[in-house]
Design a protein around this motif. Structure first.
Motif, PDB file in Angstrom:
ATOM      1  N   PHE A   1       0.864  -1.069   0.044  1.00 43.31           N
ATOM      2  CA  PHE A   1      -0.100  -0.060   0.168  1.00 43.31           C
ATOM      3  C   PHE A   1       0.883   1.320  -0.017  1.00 43.31           C
ATOM      4  O   PHE A   1       1.959   1.258   0.818  1.00 43.31           O
ATOM      5  CB  PHE A   1      -0.957   0.256   1.365  1.00 43.31           C
ATOM      6  CG  PHE A   1      -1.858  -1.035   1.349  1.00 43.31           C
ATOM      7  CD1 PHE A   1      -2.933  -1.082   0.833  1.00 43.31           C
ATOM      8  CD2 PHE A   1      -1.497  -2.273   1.959  1.00 43.31           C
ATOM      9  CE1 PHE A   1      -3.981  -2.334   0.890  1.00 43.31           C
ATOM     10  CE2 PHE A   1      -2.294  -3.079   2.324  1.00 43.31           C
ATOM     11  CZ  PHE A   1      -3.556  -3.247   1.577  1.00 43.31           C
ATOM     12  N   PRO A   2       0.411   2.349  -0.809  1.00 41.07           N
ATOM     13  CA  PRO A   2       1.276   3.584  -0.796  1.00 41.07           C
ATOM     14  C   PRO A   2       1.112   4.112   0.803  1.00 41.07           C
ATOM     15  O   PRO A   2       0.128   3.980   1.652  1.00 41.07           O
ATOM     16  CB  PRO A   2       0.306   4.609  -1.568  1.00 41.07           C
ATOM     17  CG  PRO A   2      -0.209   3.611  -2.452  1.00 41.07           C
ATOM     18  CD  PRO A   2      -0.747   2.350  -1.666  1.00 41.07           C
ATOM     19  N   ALA A   3       2.455   4.615   1.137  1.00 42.16           N
ATOM     20  CA  ALA A   3       2.244   5.037   2.841  1.00 42.16           C
ATOM     21  C   ALA A   3       1.189   5.861   2.897  1.00 42.16           C
ATOM     22  O   ALA A   3       0.706   5.949   4.269  1.00 42.16           O
ATOM     23  CB  ALA A   3       3.603   5.660   2.989  1.00 42.16           C
ATOM     24  N   SER A   4       0.808   6.860   2.110  1.00 46.81           N
ATOM     25  CA  SER A   4      -0.157   7.804   2.495  1.00 46.81           C
ATOM     26  C   SER A   4      -1.549   7.023   2.498  1.00 46.81           C
ATOM     27  O   SER A   4      -2.430   7.473   3.446  1.00 46.81           O
ATOM     28  CB  SER A   4      -0.323   8.825   1.403  1.00 46.81           C
ATOM     29  OG  SER A   4      -0.699   8.227   0.134  1.00 46.81           O
ATOM     30  N   ALA A   5      -1.822   5.891   1.749  1.00 52.51           N
ATOM     31  CA  ALA A   5      -2.992   5.270   1.947  1.00 52.51           C
ATOM     32  C   ALA A   5      -3.125   4.397   3.317  1.00 52.51           C
ATOM     33  O   ALA A   5      -4.162   4.399   4.169  1.00 52.51           O
ATOM     34  CB  ALA A   5      -3.215   4.295   0.742  1.00 52.51           C
ATOM     35  N   TRP A   6      -1.909   3.943   3.692  1.00 56.32           N
ATOM     36  CA  TRP A   6      -1.867   3.204   4.925  1.00 56.32           C
ATOM     37  C   TRP A   6      -2.179   4.175   6.339  1.00 56.32           C
ATOM     38  O   TRP A   6      -2.883   3.978   6.974  1.00 56.32           O
ATOM     39  CB  TRP A   6      -0.319   2.511   5.118  1.00 56.32           C
ATOM     40  CG  TRP A   6      -0.482   1.980   6.253  1.00 56.32           C
ATOM     41  CD1 TRP A   6       0.108   1.979   7.361  1.00 56.32           C
ATOM     42  CD2 TRP A   6      -1.109   0.454   6.440  1.00 56.32           C
ATOM     43  NE1 TRP A   6       0.151   1.067   8.402  1.00 56.32           N
ATOM     44  CE2 TRP A   6      -0.594   0.157   7.991  1.00 56.32           C
ATOM     45  CE3 TRP A   6      -1.595  -0.374   5.726  1.00 56.32           C
ATOM     46  CZ2 TRP A   6      -0.926  -1.086   8.356  1.00 56.32           C
ATOM     47  CZ3 TRP A   6      -1.788  -1.630   6.416  1.00 56.32           C
ATOM     48  CH2 TRP A   6      -1.512  -1.978   7.513  1.00 56.32           C
ATOM     49  N   ALA A   7      -1.662   5.506   6.100  1.00 60.68           N
ATOM     50  CA  ALA A   7      -1.864   6.363   7.272  1.00 60.68           C
ATOM     51  C   ALA A   7      -3.300   6.790   7.315  1.00 60.68           C
ATOM     52  O   ALA A   7      -3.619   6.919   8.375  1.00 60.68           O
ATOM     53  CB  ALA A   7      -0.925   7.520   6.953  1.00 60.68           C
ATOM     54  N   THR A   8      -3.894   6.978   5.865  1.00 62.56           N
ATOM     55  CA  THR A   8      -5.623   7.201   6.152  1.00 62.56           C
ATOM     56  C   THR A   8      -6.211   5.960   6.554  1.00 62.56           C
ATOM     57  O   THR A   8      -7.114   6.243   7.711  1.00 62.56           O
ATOM     58  CB  THR A   8      -5.929   7.637   4.777  1.00 62.56           C
ATOM     59  OG1 THR A   8      -5.123   8.685   4.128  1.00 62.56           O
ATOM     60  CG2 THR A   8      -7.292   7.535   4.626  1.00 62.56           C
ATOM     61  N   PHE A   9      -5.854   4.805   6.355  1.00 69.99           N
ATOM     62  CA  PHE A   9      -6.316   3.525   6.937  1.00 69.99           C
ATOM     63  C   PHE A   9      -6.228   3.519   8.367  1.00 69.99           C
ATOM     64  O   PHE A   9      -7.278   3.459   9.092  1.00 69.99           O
ATOM     65  CB  PHE A   9      -5.701   2.375   6.352  1.00 69.99           C
ATOM     66  CG  PHE A   9      -6.174   0.971   6.863  1.00 69.99           C
ATOM     67  CD1 PHE A   9      -7.503   0.721   6.793  1.00 69.99           C
ATOM     68  CD2 PHE A   9      -5.431   0.228   7.557  1.00 69.99           C
ATOM     69  CE1 PHE A   9      -7.736  -0.527   7.303  1.00 69.99           C
ATOM     70  CE2 PHE A   9      -5.663  -0.845   8.277  1.00 69.99           C
ATOM     71  CZ  PHE A   9      -6.800  -1.542   7.901  1.00 69.99           C
ATOM     72  N   VAL A  10      -4.916   3.784   8.851  1.00 73.44           N
ATOM     73  CA  VAL A  10      -4.843   3.536  10.401  1.00 73.44           C
ATOM     74  C   VAL A  10      -5.436   4.922  11.089  1.00 73.44           C
ATOM     75  O   VAL A  10      -6.221   4.592  12.319  1.00 73.44           O
ATOM     76  CB  VAL A  10      -3.186   3.591  10.517  1.00 73.44           C
ATOM     77  CG1 VAL A  10      -2.973   3.846  12.180  1.00 73.44           C
ATOM     78  CG2 VAL A  10      -2.681   2.566   9.986  1.00 73.44           C
ATOM     79  N   ALA A  11      -5.258   5.818  10.442  1.00 71.84           N
ATOM     80  CA  ALA A  11      -6.370   7.151  11.123  1.00 71.84           C
ATOM     81  C   ALA A  11      -7.892   6.814  11.045  1.00 71.84           C
ATOM     82  O   ALA A  11      -8.400   6.958  12.292  1.00 71.84           O
ATOM     83  CB  ALA A  11      -6.252   8.099  10.279  1.00 71.84           C
ATOM     84  N   ALA A  12      -8.416   6.026  10.169  1.00 68.56           N
ATOM     85  CA  ALA A  12      -9.651   5.855  10.249  1.00 68.56           C
ATOM     86  C   ALA A  12     -10.090   4.726  11.267  1.00 68.56           C
ATOM     87  O   ALA A  12     -11.132   4.725  11.796  1.00 68.56           O
ATOM     88  CB  ALA A  12     -10.029   5.239   8.840  1.00 68.56           C
ATOM     89  N   LEU A  13      -8.964   4.023  11.616  1.00 64.54           N
ATOM     90  CA  LEU A  13      -9.300   2.817  12.519  1.00 64.54           C
ATOM     91  C   LEU A  13      -9.217   3.447  14.053  1.00 64.54           C
ATOM     92  O   LEU A  13      -9.341   2.824  15.058  1.00 64.54           O
ATOM     93  CB  LEU A  13      -7.996   1.712  12.560  1.00 64.54           C
ATOM     94  CG  LEU A  13      -8.286   0.721  11.486  1.00 64.54           C
ATOM     95  CD1 LEU A  13      -7.231  -0.301  11.227  1.00 64.54           C
ATOM     96  CD2 LEU A  13      -9.620   0.217  11.337  1.00 64.54           C
TER      97      LEU A  13
END
Length: 59
Positions: A43-55
């Motif tokens: 996953f692109p790092a930016s997409a992962w950061a968005t995913f973790v923030a949403a969790l």
């Protein structure tokens, strides 16, 4: 990219049902710890950061 895989603290302990992640400057890789030579998701790092923030993990 880091060569160290980090096991999720939320994964099952004794049963081996674990998710591991490895980070790099531009991407995050995810794998099943039971299949360490199996496929990895990237996953692109930016997409992962968005995913973790949403969790609720704060990125």
């Amino acid at each position: 990219m880091s060569t160290d895989w980090i096991r999720s603290s939320h994964s099952g302990g004794a049963g081996g049902d674990c998710v591991e992640v490895r980070s790099g400057p531009r991407e995050i890789r995810v794998r099943d710890s039971k299949r360490i030579t199996g496929p990895e998701l990237a996953f692109p790092a930016s997409a992962w950061a968005t995913f973790v923030a949403a969790l609720g993990g704060g990125g």
